[in-house]
Design an enzyme around this catalytic site. Sequence first.
Site, PDB file in Angstrom:
ATOM      1  CD  GLU A 136      -2.839   1.332   2.311  1.00  0.00           C
ATOM      2  OE1 GLU A 136      -2.740   0.597   3.309  1.00  0.00           O
ATOM      3  OE2 GLU A 136      -3.798   2.090   2.100  1.00  0.00           O
ATOM      4  CB  CYS A 167      -7.292   3.005   4.011  1.00  0.00           C
ATOM      5  SG  CYS A 167      -7.766   2.208   5.541  1.00  0.00           S
ATOM      6  CG  ASN A 183      -9.044  -2.363   2.738  1.00  0.00           C
ATOM      7  OD1 ASN A 183      -8.467  -3.434   2.894  1.00  0.00           O
ATOM      8  ND2 ASN A 183      -8.766  -1.301   3.465  1.00  0.00           N
ATOM      9  CD  GLU A 184      -9.186  -2.304   7.666  1.00  0.00           C
ATOM     10  OE1 GLU A 184      -9.394  -1.123   8.024  1.00  0.00           O
ATOM     11  OE2 GLU A 184      -8.266  -2.995   8.128  1.00  0.00           O
TER      12      GLU A 184
HETATM   13  O1  AHR Z   1      -2.016  -1.135   6.724  1.00  0.00           O
HETATM   14  C1  AHR Z   1      -2.505   0.103   7.109  1.00  0.00           C
HETATM   15  C2  AHR Z   1      -4.021   0.171   7.074  1.00  0.00           C
HETATM   16  O2  AHR Z   1      -4.574  -0.687   8.017  1.00  0.00           O
HETATM   17  C3  AHR Z   1      -4.659  -0.265   5.797  1.00  0.00           C
HETATM   18  O3  AHR Z   1      -4.696   0.732   4.863  1.00  0.00           O
HETATM   19  C4  AHR Z   1      -6.043  -0.631   6.213  1.00  0.00           C
HETATM   20  O4  AHR Z   1      -6.617  -1.620   5.405  1.00  0.00           O
HETATM   21  C5  AHR Z   1      -5.890  -1.037   7.648  1.00  0.00           C
HETATM   22  O5  AHR Z   1      -6.760  -0.357   8.461  1.00  0.00           O
END
Ligand code: AHR
Length: 658
Positions: free
Chosen positions: A47, A243, A377-378
């Site tokens: 990321e 994220c 994602n989340e």
């Molecule tokens: O890894 C950092 C963040 O942690 C990521 O962007 C997210 O998916 C999680 O909350």
Amino acid sequence: MHKFRFFLLALACLAAVSAQAQSYQLDIDLKKPGAPIQSTQYGIFFEDINYAADGGLYAELVKNRSFEFPEDPLQGWKAFGKVEVKDDGPFQRNPHYVRLSDPGHPHKWTGLDNEGFFGIGVKQGESYRFSVWARVPDGGTSTLRVELANTASMGENHYLCQETLVVNGAQWKQYEISLTPDATVAKAILRIFLVGNRTTVDLEHVSLFPKDTWMGHKNGLRKDLAQALADLHPGVFRFPGGCIVEGTDLATRYNWKNSVGPVENRPLNENRWEYTFPHRFYPDYFQSYGLGFFEFFQLSEEIGAEPLPILSCGLACQFQNEDVEAHVHLDELQPYIQDALDLIEFANGPVTSTWGKVRADMGHPEPFNLKFIGIGNEQWDSLYPEHLEPFVKAIRAAYPAMKIVGSSGPDSEGKQFDYLWPEMKRLGADLVDEHFYRNYGWFLSQGARYDNYDRKGPKVFAGEYACHATGRKWNHFFASLLEAAFMTGIERNADVVQMATYAPLFAHVEGWQWRPDLIWYDNLRSFRTVSWHVQQLYSQFRGSNTLKLTMDGANVTGADGQGGLFASAVLDGNKVYVKVVNTSGDARTIDLNFTGLKKKATLKATGGIRLSSTELYQDNSLEDPEHYTPKSFVFEGEGTTLQASIPAFSFNIFTLER
Ligand code: AHR
């Protein structure tokens, strides 16, 4: 009284002696191989957080190369003399450029300095490729002097090297020169002077790359960092987040279509990690998309990992948006679904297809052979399954073999997790992404996490995890040791956990927002953390099938009475690898008892490798990058029971041959 004291002392000594003499019995059944271990079992998660892309893996050294930073097109630059920013440039999606003109006095200068990302790291004698799109608006020629300079130096000259570049004619063209600095400097700058007759010149997409990039690609990656990924032998490569997939709002979600095609025309996106943590605020953190989906696929191929792109499901970051209006209405989801279908075509489609042609034009006519795709994602609440369902239907209809990864939300357990797992099963997700950034206690208590998971449901993708100390979070040996302990449970349950990726991956020492991370760097150096070594050891000794390993008939999961031990075993052809993690502060004696062998057959110990330390709260560093590294140890003998002593706080791999 005296006698009683003596009795107590004797009792204590006896207890100590018997504790020392206790040997923990680990029984390994070789009768039949267990579940196959997937090639995707251990992988990496990328990321763009902590300056992982621009300023990190992506080897571009110029910040704001297209003059598109929204609040100040000259952010990252220092302009002097007569410099104007214009916005009718040759690249539609990056319209800004600069015009350099005569400063109006023979003793004055016009030009620009670029500060790079926390400076520009350059190495003595190495070649750097400077390139720029330029034109002379009124025709004729204009001359530039281009330098790498060290303005912090007491030396006679600031410049480390300087070259001349002549721009010809009124048409935009790309020019390229080579710069070779005469010193190694971590925080150099790029300096451009308008010289000669000082004819007005326009400049756009000013770029500087080391020539020596990973695999020599022009739009390349920093070699030491890409090598650190390759050396992990990852089986799966998840990108681009995290994220940033979601965006603070939908307009700023990661849009893969903007990240492909010529780099000059990939539009800038904001990076949410610029402002997510105001206590570590980075107003100059953007995504150039120079490291985009083509580069991610190409890197996956080069390091032998299955690509796993994660796409927006039409929900903006739910942490940052409570208003449902921030998300796409279901009846307007089609463009997002189309993005997913087009991505599969980009990766796998024939060169005659619309997106397959884009891939081919970028230099890769062969398909990338994409097998997995993640949607969301989340995410949480009913919003998520509602949004996911139409994606699943559309992808299944068009690409029945594609494996779809859904999400169980941001938590490792609890309300959302318990709601989402059955929903993922109902929707037929192939894998479910679980995230756990958790403390020591959690990691110590989760050795058996997957032992009783539903074997008939989707498989698990442990997509983001790392052991965090409570309060201050940082990289240190003990956290990595607990990750190693937890991973015995992943390995033992390889039938259900089919992918696992530590997170986050990268961090610039001057630009991080989130710790701990797997690989750290500054502008010139990098180091691999203890967690990196843990991941690497699991990958290296992945094996082909699980083996049953028990202590008194129970899995070895750090449970009461198991002496702080966690263990698992795998088969690899005629080899057996036994992993034992001692999380306790005492050395342990263990007996490895092998059963299920053919009559008279024995096992031969071939050696061992271990990570161990009593310095629990530090890690490797830029200054001492190899303070903690796995060391070989002697493990020899032959038979069906082999004894070994393992140090306190150690991760041990025993290797044997049948
Ligand atoms: O890894 C950092 C963040 O942690 C990521 O962007 C997210 O998916 C999680 O909350």
